[in-house]
Design a protein around this motif. Structure first.
Motif, short mmCIF file in Angstrom:
data_model
loop_
_atom_site.label_atom_id
_atom_site.label_comp_id
_atom_site.label_asym_id
_atom_site.label_seq_id
_atom_site.Cartn_x
_atom_site.Cartn_y
_atom_site.Cartn_z
N HIS A 308 5.83 -5.73 -22.04
CA HIS A 308 6.42 -5.55 -20.56
C HIS A 308 6.66 -4.20 -20.44
O HIS A 308 6.29 -3.73 -19.03
CB HIS A 308 7.79 -6.12 -20.88
N GLY A 309 6.97 -3.18 -21.09
CA GLY A 309 6.98 -1.73 -20.63
C GLY A 309 5.73 -1.36 -20.47
O GLY A 309 5.79 -0.36 -19.60
N ASN A 310 4.68 -1.38 -21.03
CA ASN A 310 3.35 -1.08 -20.71
C ASN A 310 2.98 -1.24 -19.24
O ASN A 310 2.75 -0.38 -18.55
CB ASN A 310 2.39 -1.66 -21.66
N ILE A 311 3.22 -2.75 -18.61
CA ILE A 311 2.86 -2.79 -17.52
C ILE A 311 3.91 -2.34 -16.34
O ILE A 311 3.25 -1.76 -15.39
CB ILE A 311 2.96 -4.36 -17.54
N ILE A 312 5.10 -2.38 -16.73
CA ILE A 312 5.93 -1.62 -15.77
C ILE A 312 5.88 -0.26 -15.61
O ILE A 312 5.79 0.30 -14.63
CB ILE A 312 7.44 -2.24 -16.29
N ALA A 313 5.42 0.46 -16.70
CA ALA A 313 5.18 1.77 -16.81
C ALA A 313 3.94 2.08 -15.89
O ALA A 313 4.01 3.03 -15.09
CB ALA A 313 4.86 2.50 -18.02
N THR A 314 2.96 1.28 -16.09
CA THR A 314 1.53 1.64 -15.19
C THR A 314 1.95 1.49 -13.68
O THR A 314 1.78 2.16 -12.89
CB THR A 314 0.52 0.83 -15.58
N ALA A 315 2.81 0.39 -13.50
CA ALA A 315 3.14 0.12 -12.12
C ALA A 315 4.01 1.08 -11.21
O ALA A 315 3.59 1.52 -10.20
CB ALA A 315 3.97 -1.15 -11.91
N ALA A 316 4.87 1.55 -12.26
CA ALA A 316 5.86 2.69 -11.75
C ALA A 316 4.96 3.87 -11.41
O ALA A 316 5.38 4.67 -10.47
CB ALA A 316 6.89 2.94 -12.77
N ALA A 317 4.09 4.39 -12.11
CA ALA A 317 3.17 5.48 -12.20
C ALA A 317 2.38 5.51 -10.90
O ALA A 317 2.32 6.45 -10.02
CB ALA A 317 2.55 5.84 -13.40
N VAL A 318 1.61 4.42 -10.78
CA VAL A 318 0.66 4.08 -9.52
C VAL A 318 1.52 4.19 -8.31
O VAL A 318 0.95 4.58 -7.28
CB VAL A 318 -0.10 2.85 -9.80
N MET A 319 2.72 3.69 -8.30
CA MET A 319 3.56 3.68 -7.08
C MET A 319 3.65 5.00 -6.32
O MET A 319 3.96 5.18 -5.07
CB MET A 319 5.04 3.00 -7.22
N THR A 320 3.70 6.05 -7.47
CA THR A 320 4.08 7.62 -6.90
C THR A 320 2.65 8.17 -6.33
O THR A 320 2.74 9.12 -6.00
CB THR A 320 4.23 8.15 -8.09
N VAL A 321 1.49 7.48 -6.40
CA VAL A 321 0.24 7.89 -5.98
C VAL A 321 -0.14 7.50 -4.79
O VAL A 321 -0.70 8.04 -4.10
CB VAL A 321 -1.01 7.33 -7.33
N ILE A 322 0.08 6.23 -4.33
CA ILE A 322 -0.11 5.70 -3.03
C ILE A 322 0.90 6.05 -2.21
O ILE A 322 2.20 5.37 -2.36
CB ILE A 322 -0.47 4.20 -3.27
N PRO A 323 0.62 6.56 -1.25
CA PRO A 323 1.85 6.88 0.02
C PRO A 323 2.16 6.03 0.70
O PRO A 323 1.60 4.91 1.11
CB PRO A 323 1.27 8.26 0.56
N LYS A 324 3.56 5.99 1.05
CA LYS A 324 4.21 4.80 1.99
C LYS A 324 4.28 3.40 1.48
O LYS A 324 3.75 2.64 2.21
CB LYS A 324 3.84 5.25 3.40
N LEU A 325 4.05 3.15 0.30
CA LEU A 325 3.58 1.86 -0.17
C LEU A 325 5.05 0.96 0.13
O LEU A 325 5.96 1.50 -0.24
CB LEU A 325 3.47 1.95 -1.63
N GLY A 326 4.94 -0.13 0.65
CA GLY A 326 5.86 -0.87 1.05
C GLY A 326 5.47 -2.31 1.67
O GLY A 326 4.57 -2.76 1.66
#
Length: 732
Positions: A308-326
């Motif tokens: 679970h931690g692997n998937i959550i960490a990847t998701a959290a990291a990519v969210m910082t790359v794509i601007p204004k995601l929502g």
């Protein structure tokens, strides 16, 4: 660098993606209006770009960092000094992230599926039948509705008799029910085994038996496949199918062969759970969420244990790359959810509040192969803002657009070329020219109609799964008017390793490390790649951090071979890929250890590098280069482009009965080999790297044939085995 070139595939697949009948340049403008706009588009921006032109300051995207483990050159993301583990403090697991996202956005739309209006079959002149679909608008379910369905399915699964301590498998094409059943399993802390729908029979049996799956969740198309192998998968107790075709599910011949299983529809399980709800069994971040079987390029597939931690960490990291995601964004989901790229992407979209609309490669655009003529494809109906893809698809998009431009010819072709060259010059020189007045002008005149093919609203594209050629990356970036974020990751790193940032206009690189981990280069002396190399350090890519997975299921020997834990407790994965770091901290993939063969006289040949270079030949649809260590030259198996080869044959007056006969003709083989030699020399390949002999194979390599992966990368060992005799004859 030529090492990082991707592949250019035939325009035959572009028809599936809908580009064969699409490119209306200058629609709605008179001739003089277009000419006038063209003059403005050329002269005004040139003058403005002179004013704004200047050498861009190099942005530092990755910086050196001291880490533990084997000595090497390590880099971290420069934007965030610490490693990101979660998107917010409480979201430590997939189940927790899902529940909290649904609570925050209860009434927002989450999952969208198109309604099937009609299905018909068309018979071609050669007797083959083609399915054509008329699909309606997207019908949406909110976060709250999806949460309720996942909870109901989770309870129903246990009430059905699934043992909570055994595994459940999902064996289906991508669809909303796939994601709902996955989230349901997460809420009961049930590990999900994911299997490609295109995986071969032996690999499927191996995956199910190795993990001792007791419940199998599938779509109706897979029921007959399961029925034929039921005696070989003894641990299966329950089969749950997604409703599409009741006739398939209720077929008596299938039911008879499944008499030892409890077979239920997805809606029946939901109904059972709704009437008999159970409290959730929430998992821990270190618990195994997924055992993902890859359609790997060698041997039987290996099951990668993803926490679970692997998937959550990847998701959290990519969210910082794509601007204004929502929640203003809409994501086009059509890649296999059994592939780590798509699963990680959808989990990230869920966490960020993005709506997800489902489609398929065969219904993606208005002219895709399964779309009924005159009706809309998935992208036209959805109008997504975000999309994930693989390089093979983007290469084919490029080929399809260029083919249509070539067909139009004349003024339309000249206008397209002017627009493309101006945008290219602007991107590589002036930021103003790239995104200011000139961009708007060319969008209206030329590129708007191209963008409309994928809905017209794309603002960011994610690309992964294999190296993307610089040409294709730049082409998509210009024509779609949106950044292409090229990522690098593996199933073993839960897709999370490196990701190019949206303001990086360079091509051929995969960006800096994602902020959930580090990337280290370790010298590989045998291959001649060292971290002391100038002007850039080179070596084997080693990934460490929160996205690095636990290892291979039931395969401790292989796990210990490629996973290492350092003295600080950090887990590292040795990828086998060779990379170099640019001065700004961005990674470039330049080779692969497994693809390097030492020839008779001591020369090293990188098969992957050579294949990437030779793919630029117009005659090549796919290629595998083969080298025998006891010889001083290489050979190749080539799947030629039907269109290009038949066009050449017509021009030179060669007569043939069918394509197979054309591929066997000596003059055809000579023509293709000369083309390979030409592009090889242009790519600065050495003489021994250019195949001395080739074999033309008329049939394409597909995931269904087991010769390429779901991401369309060649399976070298399977190809070598299938064409063993042909390869041997090439060396005679």
């Amino acid at each position: 660098m030529e090492d990082c070139k991707g592949r250019f595939l035939s325009s035959s697949f572009s028809k599936k993606l809908g580009f064969s009948d699409y490119l209306s340049v200058g629609k709605g403008y008179g001739t003089y209006g277009i000419l006038g706009a063209t003059v403005v588009g050329i002269l005004v921006p040139i003058l403005l770009s002179i004013v704004f032109m200047g050498r861009k300051k190099v942005k530092q995207r990755g910086v050196p960092v001291e880490v533990g483990g084997e000595e090497g050159y390590a880099i971290r993301n420069s934007r965030i000094p610490h490693l990101i583990e979660v998107p917010w403090e409480e979201a430590t697991t997939i189940a927790a992230s899902f529940e909290q996202s649904c609570e925050k956005r209860f009434t927002d739309r989450l999952l969208g599926t198109r309604k099937l209006i009609s299905r018909e079959f068309i018979t071609a002149e050669d007797g083959r039948k083609f399915e054509k679909l008329h699909l309606g608008e997207y019908e949406w379910e909110t976060y709250g509705q999806v949460f309720d369905r996942a909870c109901n399915f989770a309870s129903g699964l246990i009430r059905l008799g699934h043992n909570e301590d055994t595994h459940a498998a999902i064996f289906s094409e991508t669809r909303a029910e796939w994601f709902i059943s996955f989230q349901g399993c997460m809420r009961q802390n049930i590990t999900v085994v994911t299997i490609y729908a295109s995986l071969g029979e032996d690999a499927l049996i191996h995956a199910l038996n190795e993990t001792q799956v007791s419940t199998l969740i599938c779509d109706p198309k897979q029921l007959k496949k399961l029925a034929s192998i039921s005696s070989r998968i003894p641990t299966i107790k329950n089969v749950i199918y997604f409703e599409d075709d009741e006739a398939t599910a209720n077929d008596s011949s299938i039911s008879g062969s499944m008499s030892n299983w409890t077979v239920s529809s997805f809606s029946e399980v939901e109904k059972l759970g709704k009437g008999n709800p159970l409290p959730p069994r929430m998992p821990s971040k270190n618990g195994i969420a997924v055992i993902m079987y890859t359609s790997g390029s060698t041997g039987l597939p290996k099951g990668v244990m993803i926490t679970h931690g692997n998937i959550i960490a990847t998701a959290a990291a990519v969210m910082t790359v794509i601007p204004k995601l929502g929640n203003d964004d809409v994501y086009m989901a059509f890649l296999p959810l059994a592939h780590v790229l798509e699963l990680a992407a959808e989990c990230m979209m869920l966490t960020a509040g993005v709506a997800i609309g489902y489609g398929s490669a065969l219904t993606l655009t208005d002219t895709s192969s399964k779309i009924k003529k005159g009706t809309r494809g998935d992208a036209s109906a959805l109008k997504p803002t975000l999309m994930a893809s693989v390089p093979a698809v983007l290469d084919r998009v490029r080929d399809g657009v260029l083919k249509k431009v070539e067909e139009k010819g004349g003024f339309a072709k000249k206008l397209f070329n002017i627009a493309y060259e101006r945008r290219l010059a602007a991107i590589e020189g002036s930021w103003f020219g790239a995104w200011g007045l000139e961009k708007m002008l060319w969008d209206v005149i030329v590129f708007k109609s191209i963008r409309a093919v994928v809905g017209g609203n794309i603002r960011f594209m994610l690309c992964g799964g294999a190296p993307l050629s610089g040409n294709s990356q730049r082409f998509i970036n210009i024509c779609m008017g949106a950044p292409v974020g090229q990522g690098y990751g593996l199933t073993e790193t839960c897709a999370g390793a490196a990701f190019s940032e949206c303001d990086d206009t360079s091509v051929g690189r995969v960006g800096p490390p994602l902020p959930c981990g580090y990337i280290k280069l370790v010298s590989w002396e045998e291959g001649g790649y060292r971290t002391s190399d100038k002007p850039m350090p080179r070596g084997e890519i080693v990934v460490g951090g929160f996205s690095v997975t636990t290892g291979y299921y039931n395969n401790e020997e292989k796990t210990n071979e490629v996973y290492k834990v350092d003295e600080r407790g950090m887990r590292w994965f040795y990828t086998g890929d060779i990379g170099c770091f640019h001065p700004d901290g961005c990674l470039e993939i330049i080779d692969r250890k497994k693809d390097i063969v030492k020839l008779q006289h001591g020369e090293y040949i990188s098969l992957g590098k050579v294949e990437a270079a030779l793919m630029s030949s117009n005659y090549v649809d796919n290629i595998m280069v083969y080298a025998d260590s006891f010889k001083n030259y290489c050979v190749a198996l080539v799947v030629p482009s039907h269109q290009a080869l038949e066009k050449w044959a017509q021009e030179v007056g060669i007569e043939y009965q069918n394509f197979s006969e054309l591929c066997k003709k000596a003059e055809t083989i000579t023509e293709v080999r000369q083309s390979l030699s030409k592009v090889g020399k242009a790519a600065k390949l050495d003489k021994f790297e250019i195949p001395e002999k080739i074999k033309l194979l008329p049939d394409p390599w597909t995931p269904e044939s087991g010769l390429v992966t779901a991401a369309l990368k060649i399976k070298r060992e399977q190809l070598k085995s299938k064409y063993k005799d042909e390869l041997q004859k090439l060396y005679e």
